[in-house]
Design a protein around this motif. Structure first.
Motif, short mmCIF file in Angstrom:
data_model
loop_
_atom_site.label_atom_id
_atom_site.label_comp_id
_atom_site.label_asym_id
_atom_site.label_seq_id
_atom_site.Cartn_x
_atom_site.Cartn_y
_atom_site.Cartn_z
N ASP A 160 0.88 33.78 8.42
CA ASP A 160 0.41 34.91 7.64
C ASP A 160 0.64 34.63 6.16
N LEU A 161 -0.44 34.49 5.44
CA LEU A 161 -0.32 34.11 4.04
C LEU A 161 -0.62 35.27 3.08
N THR A 162 -0.72 36.49 3.63
CA THR A 162 -1.15 37.60 2.77
C THR A 162 -0.16 37.88 1.64
N GLU A 163 1.12 37.60 1.89
CA GLU A 163 2.14 37.85 0.86
C GLU A 163 2.06 36.81 -0.27
N SER A 164 1.30 35.74 -0.02
CA SER A 164 1.29 34.64 -0.99
C SER A 164 -0.10 34.38 -1.55
N GLU A 165 -1.01 35.33 -1.35
CA GLU A 165 -2.41 35.10 -1.72
C GLU A 165 -2.60 34.63 -3.16
N TYR A 166 -1.92 35.30 -4.07
CA TYR A 166 -2.13 34.97 -5.48
C TYR A 166 -1.73 33.53 -5.78
N VAL A 167 -0.54 33.14 -5.31
CA VAL A 167 -0.07 31.78 -5.67
C VAL A 167 -0.87 30.70 -4.95
N ILE A 168 -1.33 31.00 -3.74
CA ILE A 168 -2.16 30.01 -3.03
C ILE A 168 -3.48 29.82 -3.76
N GLU A 169 -4.01 30.92 -4.24
CA GLU A 169 -5.24 30.84 -5.03
C GLU A 169 -5.00 30.03 -6.30
N ARG A 170 -3.85 30.22 -6.90
CA ARG A 170 -3.51 29.46 -8.12
C ARG A 170 -3.48 27.97 -7.83
N GLN A 171 -2.99 27.61 -6.64
CA GLN A 171 -2.92 26.19 -6.27
C GLN A 171 -4.29 25.64 -5.89
N LEU A 172 -5.03 26.38 -5.09
CA LEU A 172 -6.28 25.84 -4.54
C LEU A 172 -7.49 26.04 -5.44
#
Ligand code: ADP
Ligand code: MG
Length: 348
Positions: free
Chosen positions: A202-214
């Motif tokens: 479940d990555l919903t808590e990390s959406e912003y930072v994952i978007e920043r990376q990808l």
């Protein structure tokens, strides 16, 4: 047919190199009046009028710069373009053109290449970029993407790394450390998946930072904002290797020192939370994490009034005499020497 309409797995070999290039050409109609000739001849022909031409290139290698396990090809295409546009922005210029070099093995079907180009296309649309050429070849294994970006600027508007002066204010756009936090989360989930492919992720808590990376965004908007505010930074660089490393580039090339305040360094709430979860101080992610692709620049003190109310820019410190070194003042008022740990792919 455009490259995006193909639905079944087709081998690239069925189409051939020229078939693929033709497909790419049809999918990328030219938009800018500066693009006199794009894909199809021995070179592209560009006309920047009386402006100066800026050129940059980055090469991304599978397994070193990206991991296809968690980096969808569409995101990868987008990112490969974005990081190059960011370099043009870092000169205080607007990017207009890219050329794309690709090498891939037969592991990649036409659908995969199509997905990659969807990301490239998305970035081109968003930032009004023309794809004007490239090269396509095969590789023994893995995927290589090399993007060349070009832009134009008036000579007197171009910002270099070596123009910072004592007393100038140090500014950054956006927030820092997010891309590194995103990488930590993705790596953690990759390991979980390796142990148990059925594990619920479940990555919903990390959406912003994952978007920043990808999916980093080049700050073309900041270049336009500076123009509107009538500010010409005395120096500028984009943050690809972490704030510390980039700040040292500006300072060493300008022959100055710096002092930045930890409590002024912009860090998003989610980055802060996640770094704490990993037991790493959030400021470390901002200083030494990589790939935020924000802009770091210095401005004259007189320009402060013009920029102070802009929420997309933070003033984090000021330029000092060279003998004062490179200082970070922590939240509890201690002084640290900033050293560049950077993001050295060769050391990995
Ligand atoms: P050359 O033999 O001169 O290198 P190519 O056959 O490789 O020419 O390329 C033909 C045209 O297609 C050129 O305009 C080139 O820039 C363009 N091109 C080749 N590969 C790509 C690609 N992957 N993306 C965009 N344009 C490409
Ligand atoms: Mg070629």
């Amino acid at each position: 047919m455009s490259i995006f309409e193909n639905t079944e797995r087709t081998e690239v070999s069925q189409l051939g190199e020229f078939g693929l290039i033709d497909l790419i050409k049809k999918s990328f109609p030219l938009k800018n009046s500066s693009s006199l000739l794009g894909i199809g001849d021995d070179t592209a022909v560009l006309d920047y009028g009386n402006k100066k031409t800026l050129v940059t290139k980055d090469l991304l290698t599978e397994g070193i710069h990206f991991n296809l396990m968690y980096s969808p090809l569409k995101h990868l295409g987008y990112k490969a373009v974005a990081v190059n546009l960011s370099d043009i922005c870092a000169m205080n210029a607007i990017p207009e053109h890219i050329a794309v070099g690709l090498a891939f093995s037969n592991r990649f079907s036409l659908d995969a290449i199509e997905e990659l180009y969807e990301g490239i296309k998305l970035a081109c649309e968003r930032y009004n970029i023309d794809l004007i050429g490239g090269d396509t070849t095969s590789s023994a294994s893995g995927l290589f993407i090399s993007v060349t970006a070009l832009g134009a600027a008036d000579e007197d508007k171009t910002c270099y790394r070596n123009g910072a002066h004592k007393g100038d204010l140090i500014c950054v756009s956006g927030d820092l450390g997010g891309a590194y936090a995103g990488l930590l989360v993705l790596e953690r989930e990759r390991k979980v998946f390796e142990v148990d492919p059925n594990a619920k992720i479940d990555l919903t808590e990390s959406e912003y930072v994952i978007e920043r990376q990808l999916k980093p965004e080049p700050r073309v908007d900041i270049v336009k904002m500076l123009e509107e505010l009538d500010i010409k930074p005395s120096s500028m660089i984009d943050i690809s290797d972490g704030l510390a490393s980039e700040l040292l580039h500006i300072c060493t090339q300008s022959g100055v020192g710096c002092r930045i305040m930890e409590d002024k360094v912009p860090i998003d709430y989610q980055t802060d939370e996640i770094m704490k979860e990993f037991g790493i101080p959030p400021i470390t992610a901002a200083l030494n994490g990589g790939e935020d692709y924000e802009l770091l620049f210095t401005i004259k003190q007189d320009d402060y009034e013009k920029i102070k109310s802009r929420s997309e820019v933070s003033v984090i410190g000021y330029i000092t005499e060279p003998n004062e070194g490179y200082q970070l003042i922590t939240k509890d008022d201690k002084m640290f020497e900033i050293t560049a740990q950077g993001w050295d792919h060769l050391k990995k």
